[in-house]
Design a protein around this motif. Structure first.
Motif, PDB file in Angstrom:
ATOM      1  N   ALA A 150       0.834  -1.210   0.000  1.00 19.31           N
ATOM      2  CA  ALA A 150       0.000   0.000   0.000  1.00 19.31           C
ATOM      3  C   ALA A 150       0.861   1.250   0.000  1.00 19.31           C
ATOM      4  O   ALA A 150       0.554   2.229  -0.697  1.00 19.31           O
ATOM      5  N   SER A 151       1.952   1.210   0.743  1.00 17.81           N
ATOM      6  CA  SER A 151       2.873   2.352   0.783  1.00 17.81           C
ATOM      7  C   SER A 151       3.520   2.587  -0.580  1.00 17.81           C
ATOM      8  O   SER A 151       3.653   3.731  -1.026  1.00 17.81           O
ATOM      9  N   ILE A 152       3.935   1.521  -1.249  1.00 18.43           N
ATOM     10  CA  ILE A 152       4.573   1.647  -2.570  1.00 18.43           C
ATOM     11  C   ILE A 152       3.560   2.137  -3.606  1.00 18.43           C
ATOM     12  O   ILE A 152       3.885   2.979  -4.444  1.00 18.43           O
TER      13      ILE A 152
ATOM     14  N   MET B  48      15.409  -6.745   0.843  1.00 21.66           N
ATOM     15  CA  MET B  48      15.268  -7.555  -0.364  1.00 21.66           C
ATOM     16  C   MET B  48      13.801  -7.598  -0.789  1.00 21.66           C
ATOM     17  O   MET B  48      13.476  -7.422  -1.963  1.00 21.66           O
ATOM     18  N   THR B  49      12.919  -7.811   0.168  1.00 24.92           N
ATOM     19  CA  THR B  49      11.495  -7.862  -0.135  1.00 24.92           C
ATOM     20  C   THR B  49      11.017  -6.511  -0.659  1.00 24.92           C
ATOM     21  O   THR B  49      10.271  -6.441  -1.633  1.00 24.92           O
ATOM     22  N   GLU B  50      11.465  -5.444  -0.032  1.00 19.22           N
ATOM     23  CA  GLU B  50      11.052  -4.104  -0.455  1.00 19.22           C
ATOM     24  C   GLU B  50      11.482  -3.815  -1.887  1.00 19.22           C
ATOM     25  O   GLU B  50      10.685  -3.342  -2.700  1.00 19.22           O
ATOM     26  N   GLU B  51      12.723  -4.132  -2.221  1.00 19.14           N
ATOM     27  CA  GLU B  51      13.206  -3.901  -3.587  1.00 19.14           C
ATOM     28  C   GLU B  51      12.429  -4.732  -4.601  1.00 19.14           C
ATOM     29  O   GLU B  51      12.053  -4.234  -5.662  1.00 19.14           O
ATOM     30  N   CYS B  52      12.194  -5.985  -4.287  1.00 14.13           N
ATOM     31  CA  CYS B  52      11.437  -6.851  -5.198  1.00 14.13           C
ATOM     32  C   CYS B  52       9.987  -6.399  -5.315  1.00 14.13           C
ATOM     33  O   CYS B  52       9.413  -6.405  -6.412  1.00 14.13           O
ATOM     34  N   LEU B  53       9.394  -5.986  -4.208  1.00 13.13           N
ATOM     35  CA  LEU B  53       8.026  -5.479  -4.247  1.00 13.13           C
ATOM     36  C   LEU B  53       7.934  -4.243  -5.137  1.00 13.13           C
ATOM     37  O   LEU B  53       7.018  -4.116  -5.950  1.00 13.13           O
ATOM     38  N   GLU B  54       8.867  -3.342  -4.963  1.00 17.17           N
ATOM     39  CA  GLU B  54       8.865  -2.129  -5.789  1.00 17.17           C
ATOM     40  C   GLU B  54       8.978  -2.495  -7.261  1.00 17.17           C
ATOM     41  O   GLU B  54       8.266  -1.937  -8.104  1.00 17.17           O
ATOM     42  N   PHE B  55       9.849  -3.430  -7.580  1.00 20.22           N
ATOM     43  CA  PHE B  55      10.023  -3.855  -8.975  1.00 20.22           C
ATOM     44  C   PHE B  55       8.726  -4.445  -9.526  1.00 20.22           C
ATOM     45  O   PHE B  55       8.271  -4.080 -10.609  1.00 20.22           O
ATOM     46  N   VAL B  56       8.120  -5.376  -8.771  1.00 16.96           N
ATOM     47  CA  VAL B  56       6.900  -6.044  -9.222  1.00 16.96           C
ATOM     48  C   VAL B  56       5.760  -5.032  -9.386  1.00 16.96           C
ATOM     49  O   VAL B  56       5.018  -5.067 -10.372  1.00 16.96           O
ATOM     50  N   ILE B  57       5.622  -4.146  -8.450  1.00 20.02           N
ATOM     51  CA  ILE B  57       4.530  -3.170  -8.515  1.00 20.02           C
ATOM     52  C   ILE B  57       4.734  -2.195  -9.671  1.00 20.02           C
ATOM     53  O   ILE B  57       3.787  -1.879 -10.402  1.00 20.02           O
ATOM     54  N   GLU B  58       5.957  -1.739  -9.862  1.00 18.41           N
ATOM     55  CA  GLU B  58       6.213  -0.842 -10.996  1.00 18.41           C
ATOM     56  C   GLU B  58       5.948  -1.565 -12.316  1.00 18.41           C
ATOM     57  O   GLU B  58       5.392  -0.994 -13.253  1.00 18.41           O
ATOM     58  N   LYS B  59       6.319  -2.832 -12.386  1.00 17.87           N
ATOM     59  CA  LYS B  59       6.042  -3.644 -13.579  1.00 17.87           C
ATOM     60  C   LYS B  59       4.531  -3.761 -13.795  1.00 17.87           C
ATOM     61  O   LYS B  59       4.056  -3.676 -14.926  1.00 17.87           O
TER      62      LYS B  59
ATOM     63  N   ALA C 191      -0.956   6.735  -4.153  1.00 19.46           N
ATOM     64  CA  ALA C 191      -2.270   7.190  -4.623  1.00 19.46           C
ATOM     65  C   ALA C 191      -2.784   6.368  -5.797  1.00 19.46           C
ATOM     66  O   ALA C 191      -3.936   6.497  -6.192  1.00 19.46           O
ATOM     67  N   ARG C 192      -1.926   5.541  -6.368  1.00 18.07           N
ATOM     68  CA  ARG C 192      -2.370   4.709  -7.496  1.00 18.07           C
ATOM     69  C   ARG C 192      -3.340   3.648  -6.997  1.00 18.07           C
ATOM     70  O   ARG C 192      -3.439   3.405  -5.804  1.00 18.07           O
ATOM     71  N   GLU C 193      -4.025   3.006  -7.919  1.00 21.29           N
ATOM     72  CA  GLU C 193      -4.988   1.966  -7.545  1.00 21.29           C
ATOM     73  C   GLU C 193      -4.562   0.622  -8.114  1.00 21.29           C
ATOM     74  O   GLU C 193      -4.141   0.526  -9.255  1.00 21.29           O
ATOM     75  N   MET C 194      -4.703  -0.397  -7.257  1.00 16.88           N
ATOM     76  CA  MET C 194      -4.417  -1.770  -7.662  1.00 16.88           C
ATOM     77  C   MET C 194      -5.560  -2.631  -7.132  1.00 16.88           C
ATOM     78  O   MET C 194      -6.011  -2.425  -6.004  1.00 16.88           O
ATOM     79  N   ALA C 195      -5.998  -3.565  -7.911  1.00 14.77           N
ATOM     80  CA  ALA C 195      -7.063  -4.465  -7.480  1.00 14.77           C
ATOM     81  C   ALA C 195      -6.614  -5.228  -6.236  1.00 14.77           C
ATOM     82  O   ALA C 195      -5.453  -5.661  -6.153  1.00 14.77           O
ATOM     83  N   PHE C 196      -7.525  -5.400  -5.279  1.00 16.98           N
ATOM     84  CA  PHE C 196      -7.180  -6.109  -4.048  1.00 16.98           C
ATOM     85  C   PHE C 196      -6.668  -7.518  -4.342  1.00 16.98           C
ATOM     86  O   PHE C 196      -5.722  -7.975  -3.705  1.00 16.98           O
ATOM     87  N   GLY C 197      -7.271  -8.185  -5.312  1.00 22.26           N
ATOM     88  CA  GLY C 197      -6.832  -9.540  -5.657  1.00 22.26           C
ATOM     89  C   GLY C 197      -5.380  -9.568  -6.092  1.00 22.26           C
ATOM     90  O   GLY C 197      -4.641 -10.497  -5.757  1.00 22.26           O
ATOM     91  N   ASP C 198      -4.957  -8.557  -6.830  1.00 25.59           N
ATOM     92  CA  ASP C 198      -3.555  -8.472  -7.252  1.00 25.59           C
ATOM     93  C   ASP C 198      -2.643  -8.191  -6.061  1.00 25.59           C
ATOM     94  O   ASP C 198      -1.569  -8.781  -5.926  1.00 25.59           O
ATOM     95  N   MET C 199      -3.085  -7.283  -5.184  1.00 22.20           N
ATOM     96  CA  MET C 199      -2.306  -6.996  -3.976  1.00 22.20           C
ATOM     97  C   MET C 199      -2.174  -8.264  -3.130  1.00 22.20           C
ATOM     98  O   MET C 199      -1.086  -8.564  -2.633  1.00 22.20           O
ATOM     99  N   HIS C 200      -3.269  -8.978  -2.983  1.00 16.27           N
ATOM    100  CA  HIS C 200      -3.285 -10.208  -2.185  1.00 16.27           C
ATOM    101  C   HIS C 200      -2.323 -11.249  -2.771  1.00 16.27           C
ATOM    102  O   HIS C 200      -1.554 -11.874  -2.032  1.00 16.27           O
ATOM    103  N   MET C 201      -2.365 -11.413  -4.079  1.00 18.74           N
ATOM    104  CA  MET C 201      -1.497 -12.406  -4.721  1.00 18.74           C
ATOM    105  C   MET C 201      -0.023 -12.048  -4.510  1.00 18.74           C
ATOM    106  O   MET C 201       0.803 -12.901  -4.175  1.00 18.74           O
TER     107      MET C 201
END
Length: 183
Positions: free
Chosen positions: A118-120, A168-179, A123-133
């Motif tokens: 949520a922090s990464i 490590m998790t933060e960097e990977c999360l940022e990468f996945v979310i930006e992708k 203000a953008r929006e992501m489907a909860f199902g995608d966040m959950h996955m």
């Protein structure tokens, strides 16, 4: 400290003492109450079962970690704490009974990772199902690594094992979310 808290501490200390001589899976509630000098009703007044006691011990210790360290290194501090108390946590994390500590840790880590997602996102929006996955994936990776480390006896100290989960998790999360937002 209130009497119920003192009773819980007595039960927790007794379990830890029993675990210095016996494997967790071989210790019964009966063993705990006899060693404490309390009756079974008192135990069950405070804890649903032995695993609830294990989770209470962890939660009590985890609360002191998060209270003293509100920054982003909670998972790294958690791993350090597990290592410092490895005899107890190896037994707790390798127990295969229902409602075990691994399941409890998963819920805690999942919430931490969801907050980071949520922090990464901001203000953008992501489907909860995608966040959950995404959170489920990273939580399984982190808890899987911790569990495997416990099964191997936590022989390697966290700093040598490169237990920098949060960075490590933060960097990977940022990468996945930006992708995700680029597609």
């Amino acid at each position: 400290m209130a009497k119920p808290e003192l009773t819980k501490l007595l039960i927790a200390q007794t379990l830890k003492q029993l675990m210095t001589h016996n494997p967790l899976d071989k210790i019964s509630v009966r063993d705990i109450v006899e060693a404490c000098g309390i009756n079974r009703k008192t135990f069950y007044y405070h804890f649903h079962d032995k695993q609830a006691l294990i989770c209470w011990i962890f939660d009590s210790e985890f609360a002191s970690l998060t209270d003293s360290n509100p920054d982003n290194t909670v998972i790294d501090d958690l791993v350090e704490h597990l290592y410092e108390n490895k005899d107890f946590y190896i037994a707790a994390l390798t127990s295969d009974v229902q409602n075990n500590l691994r399941e409890h840790l998963f819920k805690i880590a999942y919430d931490i990772i969801m907050m980071k997602i949520a922090s990464i996102i901001g203000a953008r929006e992501m489907a909860f199902g995608d966040m959950h996955m995404i959170a489920n994936y990273f939580t399984n990776a982190a808890i899987g690594c911790i569990t495997q480390w416990a099964k191997e006896g936590m022989k390697t100290p966290p700093d040598e094992y490169d237990f920098l989960f949060y960075p490590m998790t933060e960097e990977c999360l940022e990468f996945v979310i930006e992708k995700y937002f680029k597609k």
